[in-house]
Design a protein around this motif. Structure first.
Motif, PDB file in Angstrom:
ATOM      1  N   ASP A  58       0.928  -1.051  -0.129  1.00 41.31           N
ATOM      2  CA  ASP A  58      -0.050   0.012   0.062  1.00 41.31           C
ATOM      3  C   ASP A  58       0.831   1.337  -0.113  1.00 41.31           C
ATOM      4  OD1 ASP A  58      -1.695   2.018   0.606  1.00 41.31           O
ATOM      5  OD2 ASP A  58      -3.094   0.713   1.755  1.00 41.31           O
ATOM      6  N   TRP A  59       1.134   1.707  -1.135  1.00 38.16           N
ATOM      7  CA  TRP A  59       1.698   3.031  -1.317  1.00 38.16           C
ATOM      8  C   TRP A  59       1.324   4.249  -0.448  1.00 38.16           C
ATOM      9  CZ3 TRP A  59       0.880  -0.383  -4.906  1.00 38.16           C
ATOM     10  CH2 TRP A  59       1.839  -1.119  -5.664  1.00 38.16           C
ATOM     11  N   THR A  60       0.069   4.242  -0.618  1.00 38.93           N
ATOM     12  CA  THR A  60      -0.651   5.412  -0.067  1.00 38.93           C
ATOM     13  C   THR A  60      -0.279   5.444   1.524  1.00 38.93           C
ATOM     14  OG1 THR A  60      -2.087   5.388  -1.693  1.00 38.93           O
ATOM     15  CG2 THR A  60      -2.785   6.939   0.141  1.00 38.93           C
ATOM     16  N   ARG A  61      -0.642   4.305   1.986  1.00 37.28           N
ATOM     17  CA  ARG A  61      -0.465   4.089   3.464  1.00 37.28           C
ATOM     18  C   ARG A  61       1.108   4.306   4.039  1.00 37.28           C
ATOM     19  NH1 ARG A  61      -2.328  -1.160   7.179  1.00 37.28           N
ATOM     20  NH2 ARG A  61      -1.705  -0.395   9.225  1.00 37.28           N
ATOM     21  N   ALA A  62       1.685   3.651   3.235  1.00 39.30           N
ATOM     22  CA  ALA A  62       3.244   3.920   3.456  1.00 39.30           C
ATOM     23  C   ALA A  62       3.672   5.401   3.302  1.00 39.30           C
ATOM     24  CB  ALA A  62       4.230   3.331   2.428  1.00 39.30           C
ATOM     25  N   ALA A  63       2.934   6.343   2.534  1.00 45.95           N
ATOM     26  CA  ALA A  63       3.341   7.564   2.506  1.00 45.95           C
ATOM     27  C   ALA A  63       2.807   8.369   3.528  1.00 45.95           C
ATOM     28  CB  ALA A  63       2.982   8.236   1.100  1.00 45.95           C
ATOM     29  N   ASP A  64       1.275   7.920   4.061  1.00 44.85           N
ATOM     30  CA  ASP A  64       0.845   8.794   5.071  1.00 44.85           C
ATOM     31  C   ASP A  64       1.397   8.258   6.541  1.00 44.85           C
ATOM     32  OD1 ASP A  64      -0.350   9.744   3.006  1.00 44.85           O
ATOM     33  OD2 ASP A  64      -2.351   8.842   3.516  1.00 44.85           O
ATOM     34  N   SER A  65       1.893   6.970   6.858  1.00 47.23           N
ATOM     35  CA  SER A  65       2.161   6.821   8.244  1.00 47.23           C
ATOM     36  C   SER A  65       3.837   6.527   7.897  1.00 47.23           C
ATOM     37  CB  SER A  65       1.290   5.375   8.330  1.00 47.23           C
ATOM     38  OG  SER A  65       0.222   5.539   8.371  1.00 47.23           O
ATOM     39  N   PHE A  66       4.527   7.111   8.612  1.00 47.04           N
ATOM     40  CA  PHE A  66       6.115   7.230   8.402  1.00 47.04           C
ATOM     41  C   PHE A  66       6.657   5.869   8.817  1.00 47.04           C
ATOM     42  CE2 PHE A  66      10.279   8.081   9.799  1.00 47.04           C
ATOM     43  CZ  PHE A  66      10.592   8.598   8.840  1.00 47.04           C
ATOM     44  N   ARG A  67       7.396   5.336   7.994  1.00 45.15           N
ATOM     45  CA  ARG A  67       7.806   4.026   7.913  1.00 45.15           C
ATOM     46  C   ARG A  67       9.302   4.142   7.668  1.00 45.15           C
ATOM     47  NH1 ARG A  67       3.671  -0.223   4.911  1.00 45.15           N
ATOM     48  NH2 ARG A  67       1.953   0.303   6.206  1.00 45.15           N
ATOM     49  N   GLY A  68       9.828   5.431   7.700  1.00 45.52           N
ATOM     50  CA  GLY A  68      11.427   5.463   7.510  1.00 45.52           C
ATOM     51  C   GLY A  68      11.637   5.910   6.065  1.00 45.52           C
ATOM     52  N   LEU A  69      12.501   5.681   5.027  1.00 49.85           N
ATOM     53  CA  LEU A  69      12.881   6.007   4.063  1.00 49.85           C
ATOM     54  C   LEU A  69      12.086   6.039   3.125  1.00 49.85           C
ATOM     55  CD1 LEU A  69      16.729   4.745   3.839  1.00 49.85           C
ATOM     56  CD2 LEU A  69      16.151   6.885   4.161  1.00 49.85           C
ATOM     57  N   GLU A  70      11.151   4.808   3.083  1.00 49.53           N
ATOM     58  CA  GLU A  70      10.476   4.594   2.100  1.00 49.53           C
ATOM     59  C   GLU A  70       9.311   5.657   2.040  1.00 49.53           C
ATOM     60  OE1 GLU A  70       7.695   0.994   2.526  1.00 49.53           O
ATOM     61  OE2 GLU A  70       9.309   0.876   4.164  1.00 49.53           O
ATOM     62  N   THR A  71       8.832   5.949   3.357  1.00 53.06           N
ATOM     63  CA  THR A  71       7.901   7.134   3.451  1.00 53.06           C
ATOM     64  C   THR A  71       8.535   8.287   2.753  1.00 53.06           C
ATOM     65  OG1 THR A  71       7.023   6.058   5.300  1.00 53.06           O
ATOM     66  CG2 THR A  71       6.569   8.681   5.096  1.00 53.06           C
ATOM     67  N   LEU A  72       9.566   8.975   3.039  1.00 54.36           N
ATOM     68  CA  LEU A  72      10.210  10.019   2.447  1.00 54.36           C
ATOM     69  C   LEU A  72      10.243  10.004   0.683  1.00 54.36           C
ATOM     70  CD1 LEU A  72      13.172  10.589   4.941  1.00 54.36           C
ATOM     71  CD2 LEU A  72      10.928  11.550   4.865  1.00 54.36           C
ATOM     72  N   PHE A  73      10.545   8.663   0.242  1.00 54.01           N
ATOM     73  CA  PHE A  73      10.574   8.669  -1.122  1.00 54.01           C
ATOM     74  C   PHE A  73       9.166   8.788  -1.532  1.00 54.01           C
ATOM     75  CE2 PHE A  73       9.732   5.740  -4.614  1.00 54.01           C
ATOM     76  CZ  PHE A  73      10.922   6.310  -5.650  1.00 54.01           C
ATOM     77  N   HIS A  74       8.238   8.161  -1.129  1.00 56.24           N
ATOM     78  CA  HIS A  74       7.088   8.151  -1.652  1.00 56.24           C
ATOM     79  C   HIS A  74       6.323   9.552  -1.912  1.00 56.24           C
ATOM     80  CE1 HIS A  74       6.837   3.931  -2.407  1.00 56.24           C
ATOM     81  NE2 HIS A  74       6.508   3.637  -1.260  1.00 56.24           N
ATOM     82  N   ARG A  75       6.510  10.278  -0.571  1.00 53.63           N
ATOM     83  CA  ARG A  75       6.079  11.520  -0.303  1.00 53.63           C
ATOM     84  C   ARG A  75       6.663  12.554  -1.281  1.00 53.63           C
ATOM     85  NH1 ARG A  75       6.018  12.477   6.297  1.00 53.63           N
ATOM     86  NH2 ARG A  75       4.345  10.984   6.643  1.00 53.63           N
ATOM     87  N   ALA A  76       7.961  12.459  -1.550  1.00 54.23           N
ATOM     88  CA  ALA A  76       8.779  13.353  -2.505  1.00 54.23           C
ATOM     89  C   ALA A  76       8.307  13.120  -3.812  1.00 54.23           C
ATOM     90  CB  ALA A  76      10.088  12.963  -2.198  1.00 54.23           C
TER      91      ALA A  76
END
Length: 219
Positions: free
Chosen positions: A25-43
């Motif tokens: 779930d890319w959207t959940r990974a972006a919305d809930s901080f999980r480390g580097l992957e969250t920063l990447f998806h948001r950016a």
């Protein structure tokens, strides 16, 4: 013939992975901080949306390989998202209730009408395809004359070596195919059907972002 058979076998493995297995779930990974992957998806979402908004707030948009709607939910109007994965679309409908989602294969013949969209979004999707030209042909078909293709592909950055530190490392380990592009490769691929207006990297070349205009193709 042996190489062709191997290619067909890999293609079917890739299709079956996204139809039956992939559940990230890319959207959940972006919305809930999980480390580097969250920063990447948001950016990458922020950069993609920035490019889209520069083209106009009233454009009709289609998100090709929309996943769970990470970018779709930010598109203007009643956007359309397509994906091969039914689990993705079920989640996307919750994240982007204003959009319309269609289960179909971007490498095949989608149910969209010819020249029906101003903007096609293709964010971190082409790298999963063995035959990206098929998807680009379909994108070219559904775009109106002068329409835009906006998106990104992963680059050959050393940062990707840190993927194993992310919470999604198990997901990435299962992927049967994932390509990292050089600049010249994505430039050449897009230029077969589009006029590339912008092609640039960000974040230590983790991704190549592009804005390319629909060109008339002579066959």
């Amino acid at each position: 013939m042996h190489d062709i058979d191997l290619d067909r076998n890999l293609e079917e493995r890739v299709k079956q992975y996204y139809r039956k297995v992939e559940n990230y779930d890319w959207t959940r990974a972006a919305d809930s901080f999980r480390g580097l992957e969250t920063l990447f998806h948001r950016a990458r979402c922020r950069e993609t949306v920035r490019l889209i908004h520069r083209l106009g707030q009233n454009a009709s948009c289609i998100d090709i390989g929309c996943g769970t709607g990470l970018v779709t939910r930010h598109l203007p109007g009643r956007a359309v998202g397509i994906d091969l994965n039914p689990r993705n679309l079920q989640k996307a409908r919750g994240y982007a209730p204003a959009a319309r989602f269609v289960l179909c294969d971007a490498e095949g013949s989608t149910p969209m009408r010819d020249q029906s969209f101003d903007i096609a979004v293709c964010s971190e999707m082409l790298e999963h395809l063995l035959h990206p030209r098929r998807a680009l042909d379909e994108i070219h078909r559904v775009l109106r004359p002068g329409g835009w293709l906006i998106g990104s592909v992963p680059g050959r950055s050393i940062i990707w070596k840190l993927r194993g530190l992310s919470s999604s490392r198990g997901h990435f380990a299962q992927e049967p195919y994932h390509k990292h592009y050089r600049r010249a490769e994505i430039q050449a691929l897009l230029s077969e059907r589009f006029q590339v207006a912008r092609l640039y990297s960000t974040y230590l070349r983790m991704s190549w972002f592009f804005a390319a205009r629909r060109a008339e193709v002579t066959r």
